[in-house]
Design an enzyme around this catalytic site. Sequence first.
Site, PDB file in Angstrom:
ATOM      1  CE  LYS A 102      -0.076  -7.412  -8.294  1.00  0.00           C
ATOM      2  NZ  LYS A 102       0.239  -7.863  -9.448  1.00  0.00           N
TER       3      LYS A 102
ATOM      4  CD  GLN B   8       1.122 -11.345 -10.668  1.00  0.00           C
ATOM      5  OE1 GLN B   8       0.332 -10.411 -10.147  1.00  0.00           O
ATOM      6  NE2 GLN B   8       2.446 -11.111 -10.411  1.00  0.00           N
TER       7      GLN B   8
ATOM      8  CG  ASP C  46       0.266  -4.043 -13.697  1.00  0.00           C
ATOM      9  OD1 ASP C  46       0.334  -3.191 -12.668  1.00  0.00           O
ATOM     10  OD2 ASP C  46       0.295  -5.000 -13.956  1.00  0.00           O
TER      11      ASP C  46
END
Length: 293
Positions: free
Chosen positions: A60, A104, A127
């Site tokens: 990412k 995460q 997200d």
Amino acid sequence: MSRDIETQARILDGKALAGEIRAGLARTVAAHRAAGLRAPGLAVVLVGDDPASAVYVRNKRRACLEVGISARDLDRPAATSQTALEALVDELNADPEVDGILIQMPLPAHLDAQALLDRIDPSKDVDGFHPVNAGRLLQGVRGLAPCTPLGIMALLDQAQIPIEGKRAVVIGRSNIVGKPMALMLLARNATVTICHSRTPDLAGTVREGDIVVAAVGRAELVRGDWIKPGAAVIDVGMNRDASGKLVGDVAFLEASRVAAAITPVPGGVGPMTIAMLLSNILASYERRVGLPG
Ligand code: NAD
């Protein structure tokens, strides 16, 4: 989009489309920078030393840097307390140069992951997992939506696969893929069925789908004879087979002989997820610096 010689279905090339999207985002960021604006910023919180998580975070971060988004790594030891992480989230929420915050997953067992996700400012929830953003998606109000289903909608649209009035079957009801996927297809006027582990006649139900999205996490669960001839098949699954090879939730060769269009694994949905994450970060940034989005 290409046509594989051994198959009939059109291959929906997520890798290629994601590359185009990333190039477009890079041009947009460069134009903002040339106009004197700051770089968009992502903060990535990684707790502990899970090797798979470290790889995801690295990917990412690399994807961000390639399009000109600055990525701040916030690595914390596995023993970090809930209170310390909550304080970190508060700090990032208040930081005007942070447009997106990722925590995460999975987190070490002593931590309350949901409480941390709920604490993220919804406008920085790139997200799209925050309950406020989930609620906005449910209500059809603009917000930040989960990246995997967003990427699937982009793939379907680029391939000009009709959605309105079609039967869509989503297998899987997770909050990050199945449920938001069903809502996005519904918003585009598909007639949507959500299947899950207690669906009695899964094969029969999948056979009704003009669009089938498999998000289960079971290697090659969906067989070729489950697919309605001419359907579009989207395979979200990322599983390892006995030899360690990455395989999807759909038996690709079988299904590709029946479907009109199908995503490969790898190179289908996966790259689109990251492209949509970058796109969400840019959207959050543009709102924060006052650009019309
Ligand atoms: P999850 O485990 O949270 O959900 C799986 C869903 O599948 C559940 O809703 C369950 O009811 C359903 N299910 C389980 N067994 C079933 C069965 N036998 N028949 C019908 N339904 C069944 O998983 P998730 O997070 O939604 O991820 C699903 C898959 O997609 C995984 O392989 C994951 O690795 C992959 N994934 C890929 C991406 C990507 O970017 N490519 C992103 C997210 C998830």
